[in-house]
Design a protein around this motif. Structure first.
Motif, PDB file in Angstrom:
ATOM      1  N   UNK A   1       4.413  20.553 -13.496  1.00  0.00           N
ATOM      2  CA  UNK A   1       4.770  19.543 -12.587  1.00  0.00           C
ATOM      3  C   UNK A   1       6.459  19.951 -12.501  1.00  0.00           C
ATOM      4  N   UNK A   2       6.590  19.076 -11.296  1.00  0.00           N
ATOM      5  CA  UNK A   2       8.196  19.143 -11.037  1.00  0.00           C
ATOM      6  C   UNK A   2       8.664  17.906 -10.904  1.00  0.00           C
ATOM      7  N   UNK A   3       9.043  17.088 -11.983  1.00  0.00           N
ATOM      8  CA  UNK A   3       9.358  15.809 -11.862  1.00  0.00           C
ATOM      9  C   UNK A   3      10.742  15.506 -11.311  1.00  0.00           C
TER      10      UNK A   3
ATOM     11  N   UNK B   1       7.827   8.266 -15.546  1.00  0.00           N
ATOM     12  CA  UNK B   1       6.604   9.079 -15.111  1.00  0.00           C
ATOM     13  C   UNK B   1       7.402  10.659 -15.184  1.00  0.00           C
ATOM     14  N   UNK B   2       8.556  10.611 -14.584  1.00  0.00           N
ATOM     15  CA  UNK B   2       9.315  11.939 -14.727  1.00  0.00           C
ATOM     16  C   UNK B   2       9.389  12.359 -16.286  1.00  0.00           C
ATOM     17  N   UNK B   3       9.510  11.290 -17.332  1.00  0.00           N
ATOM     18  CA  UNK B   3       9.638  11.890 -18.445  1.00  0.00           C
ATOM     19  C   UNK B   3       8.435  12.341 -19.064  1.00  0.00           C
ATOM     20  N   UNK B   4       7.498  11.591 -18.639  1.00  0.00           N
ATOM     21  CA  UNK B   4       6.109  12.021 -18.978  1.00  0.00           C
ATOM     22  C   UNK B   4       5.823  13.525 -18.307  1.00  0.00           C
TER      23      UNK B   4
ATOM     24  N   UNK C   1       0.774  -1.205  -0.092  1.00  0.00           N
ATOM     25  CA  UNK C   1      -0.100  -0.075   0.225  1.00  0.00           C
ATOM     26  C   UNK C   1       0.719   1.451  -0.028  1.00  0.00           C
ATOM     27  N   UNK C   2       1.779   1.296   0.910  1.00  0.00           N
ATOM     28  CA  UNK C   2       2.614   2.481   0.973  1.00  0.00           C
ATOM     29  C   UNK C   2       3.651   2.521  -0.200  1.00  0.00           C
ATOM     30  N   UNK C   3       4.187   1.548  -0.545  1.00  0.00           N
ATOM     31  CA  UNK C   3       4.973   1.591  -1.695  1.00  0.00           C
ATOM     32  C   UNK C   3       4.305   2.288  -2.930  1.00  0.00           C
ATOM     33  N   UNK C   4       3.119   1.533  -3.215  1.00  0.00           N
ATOM     34  CA  UNK C   4       2.480   1.961  -4.144  1.00  0.00           C
ATOM     35  C   UNK C   4       1.844   3.359  -4.257  1.00  0.00           C
TER      36      UNK C   4
ATOM     37  N   UNK D   1       2.435   8.727  -6.543  1.00  0.00           N
ATOM     38  CA  UNK D   1       2.558  10.158  -6.148  1.00  0.00           C
ATOM     39  C   UNK D   1       2.733  11.139  -7.269  1.00  0.00           C
ATOM     40  N   UNK D   2       3.909  10.598  -8.156  1.00  0.00           N
ATOM     41  CA  UNK D   2       3.884  11.750  -9.303  1.00  0.00           C
ATOM     42  C   UNK D   2       2.756  11.764 -10.372  1.00  0.00           C
TER      43      UNK D   2
END
Lengths: 470, 214
Positions: free
Chosen positions: A212-214, A220-223, A183-186, A191-192
């Motif tokens: 957004x600030x990836x 997800x950062x690339x997105x 749960x916490x890991x997911x 979060x991003x």
């Protein structure tokens, strides 16, 4: 259902099923081994038992004392020994049970008598307790004796029962642990995506500043980075479109105003002459004003038409002789110069330049006309044309009133006049430099203003001799 | 009669307004930018200011704040509702959008002048009209006029030197809802001419109507 929730549930389900199946298989195998071990033990035990009894019975027979009572006493000895181990012994012949005593009255069913061959092993369950039965022929004399060895598997069952309970507890504990951790890991990993979703929502709601600030380099950062780029583009485009719409609105407003002024005069004077008690001389004067204002409208419409044409049609460019341009310009501005007492000096270092003759003529006329206007009563306007193989530079310089910084910034806006009252009075449309700007753009060039209040203005127009594509 | 300051940067338009006002007897004074207008306003007394909005130096919306105790009418090409509301909220008496009609301008100017009670007695030639008492004298002698005749005379006097169509006269003297014929106007004009000896002054203008000259 959200993506992370789906991943969460699916992972938990797969984990629980695989874990349980795996452990169940391992259990099953170990259990089977234990059973086989137990069987081998029982077999050995059975063998030893029958061997012992057989020897005893053989001895008794030799002494001819193999009577029922004797057999019973022998069996009792064994019985005593085995009862401690909770093992039950049963002996019978083809007709009836011989031992233990409680079964003596019972007849042996034929089936049981016939069934037993030399040796047979069965595992049966009675009242939830498993037990192992080994049956075989005990002794073959005048009569055939059979024996059954029954050993309950309670110990094994107890061990496995405890193990099973422990296993269930551990399995549930592990599953719960996994559920919490996952749960916490997911949540952390998703979060991003939540931030991105919020940013997109914001954007959809019209907030173009949304970003957004990836962190990191994952998908997800690339997105997120791509989203930022996209947002940047959209914002730029929107600003551009808004700016253009504003400029168009401004143009329309100014245009309406520019139309209204001459129309007010024309209508007003016509009405005045028609209805008023006006002397003949004044009437003629009013007619003059009506004509003048009509002329202003006509001039405005021509300029607008020129601008519209420039926007719609591509222009044809060719080699033009500078001397020709100058001579037409001097004719066009002769009256202006004389009226204003301005001297026009034309100078060129090149013979030809490349462009559209009519447009360049119009450009020069407008620039010179502005310069003459700026000079007021007296002054000098000079045009210098210089150039290289690839580039032409036209300088129009005057020593007139000059402009302030603010005026210079707005000078190419349609209908903007630096000196409004005087400009309007002299029938200037306020479109001259807008037209010039457009002409210069058509020639893929630049127009720059240098001016100082009270000292004069210099306009520098630079453009390529060949079109960039050609 | 009334002294009016016209601040308008288009010379032709300001001149036109001055000419129109002078036809009906007002004295106009033209200024062509905000600064000049303000100076002139401070030097002399004016009954009314006609003010353009887009002016060089000082804009009309700024200038109206500096012009105190004198009614102001905006005359501007800015016809948007918000401009009008802005102008009126700044304390203007009225807001005229260009292009305007001569009679409209004069009518609006007269409304404001009447409100400040500038004109009580108007003289045209030998006639004196006391607007308050609705009383008319010719060479000092009082002339009795029917109410409708008086209304018509006042319309003529307020719009003198301007040709007025029969329809316009009906509308102005009898009111919007009067359903009479234009012949009524002719009859009343004949009576006015006779009673006040205005045979020459009230001229019949072919295809237009009548005009009181003087």
């Amino acid at each position: 259902m959200k993506l992370w929730q789906k991943i969460y549930l699916i992972t938990i389900a797969i984990f629980v099923v695989l874990l349980d199946c795996g452990i169940y298989l391992v259990f099953q195998m170990t259990y089977n081994k234990d059973i086989i071990l137990e069987q081998q033990q029982a077999e050995t035990e059975f063998y030893m038992l029958t061997e012992g009894i057989y020897r005893n019975f053989t001895e008794l027979e030799k002494k001819d004392r193999l009577k029922l009572s004797q057999m019973k006493s022998v069996l009792e000895v064994y019985e005593n020994y085995y009862t401690k181990q909770k093992i039950a012994l049963t002996v019978w012949d083809s007709k009836s049970y011989i031992y233990p005593e409680r079964l003596e009255q019972e007849k042996v069913s034929e089936q049981a008598a016939g069934e037993v061959d030399e040796y047979q092993m069965v595992i049966s369950t009675e009242n939830g307790v498993k037990q192992m039965q080994v049956e075989g022929i005990l002794y073959e004399g005048e009569e055939i004796y059979y024996i059954r060895y029954e050993k309950p598997l309670t110990k094994l069952q107890d061990t496995w029962g405890t193990l099973e309970k422990q296993y269930i507890i551990i399995s549930v504990a592990f599953s719960l642990g996994l559920a919490v951790l996952l749960f916490f890991v997911l949540r952390r990993m998703m979060h991003p995506i939540r931030l991105l979703t919020k940013a997109v929502d914001d954007m959809a709601g019209g907030n173009l500043d949304s970003r957004v600030y990836p962190k990191g380099t994952d998908d997800i950062a690339t997105l997120g980075e791509h989203f930022n780029e996209m947002a940047e583009h959209i914002q730029m485009d929107m600003l551009h479109i808004q700016g253009e719409a504003k400029a168009k609105q401004q143009f329309a407003d100014n245009f309406a105003h520019e139309l209204k002024s001459p129309l007010t005069s024309i209508y007003g004077y016509a009405e005045y002459v028609e209805k008023g008690n006006v002397p003949y001389d004044e009437m003629l004067e009013c007619m003059g004003i009506i004509m003048e204002e009509s002329d202003r409208l006509l001039h405005l419409s021509y300029t607008l038409l020129d601008m519209a044409k420039l926007r719609t049609y591509s222009i044809e460019k060719k080699k033009i002789a500078v001397a020709g341009l100058f001579s037409v310009l001097q004719k066009q501005t002769q009256k202006h110069c004389r009226d204003a007492g301005v001297q026009l000096l034309c100078h060129s270092q090149v013979e030809d330049l490349y462009g559209n003759e009519l447009l360049l003529q119009s450009l020069l006329f407008n620039l010179v006309s502005n310069s003459i206007f700026a000079c007021g009563d007296t002054g000098t306007v000079s045009i210098t044309v210089t150039g290289t193989e690839t580039e032409t530079k036209i300088c129009v310089q005057d020593n007139g009133c000059g402009m302030t910084k603010e005026q210079m910034d707005r000078i190419t806006e349609p209908f903007y006049r630096a000196d409004r009252a005087r400009g309007r009075k002299e029938g200037r449309s306020g479109l001259g430099l807008s037209l010039c700007q457009q002409i210069v753009q058509e020639h893929e060039g630049t127009m720059t203003f240098f001016s100082e209040t009270g000292k004069g203005t210099t306009v520098v127009v630079q453009f390529c001799n060949r079109s960039v594509s050609g | 009669m009334a002294k009016i300051l016209i601040i308008e940067d288009d010379r032709h338009i300001s001149d036109l307004i001055r000419r129109n006002l002078s036809l009906v007897g007002h004295d106009g004074c033209c200024c062509y930018d905000g600064q000049e207008g303000l100076c002139t306003f401070k030097k002399e007394h004016f009954d009314l200011v006609l003010l353009d909005v887009m002016l060089p130096e000082i804009s009309g919306f700024d200038l109206i704040k500096l012009v105190e105790d004198t009614p102001v009418i905006f005359v501007t090409a800015k016809g948007q509702l918000e401009d009008k509301l802005n102008g009126l909220s700044l304390g203007a008496e009225d807001y005229i959008v260009k292009p305007f009609e001569m009679l409209e301008l004069i009518a609006r100017v007269n409304v404001v002048l009447r409100r400040i009670q500038k004109e009580e007695i108007i003289s045209v030639g030998r006639i004196r009209v006391d607007v308050k008492k609705r009383n008319v004298t010719l060479d000092g002698k009082e002339i009795v006029l029917a109410p409708q005749e008086y209304n018509l005379l006042e319309v003529f006097i307020r719009n003198r030197n301007i040709a007025l169509s029969r329809e316009k006269l009906l509308e102005a003297a009898w009111g919007y809802d009067y359903e009479g014929e234009t012949k009524t106007v002719d009859v009343h004009v004949q009576r006015l001419r006779k009673k006040l000896g205005l045979e020459k002054e009230i001229k019949t203008i072919t295809k237009l109507g009548y005009r009181l000259e003087g």
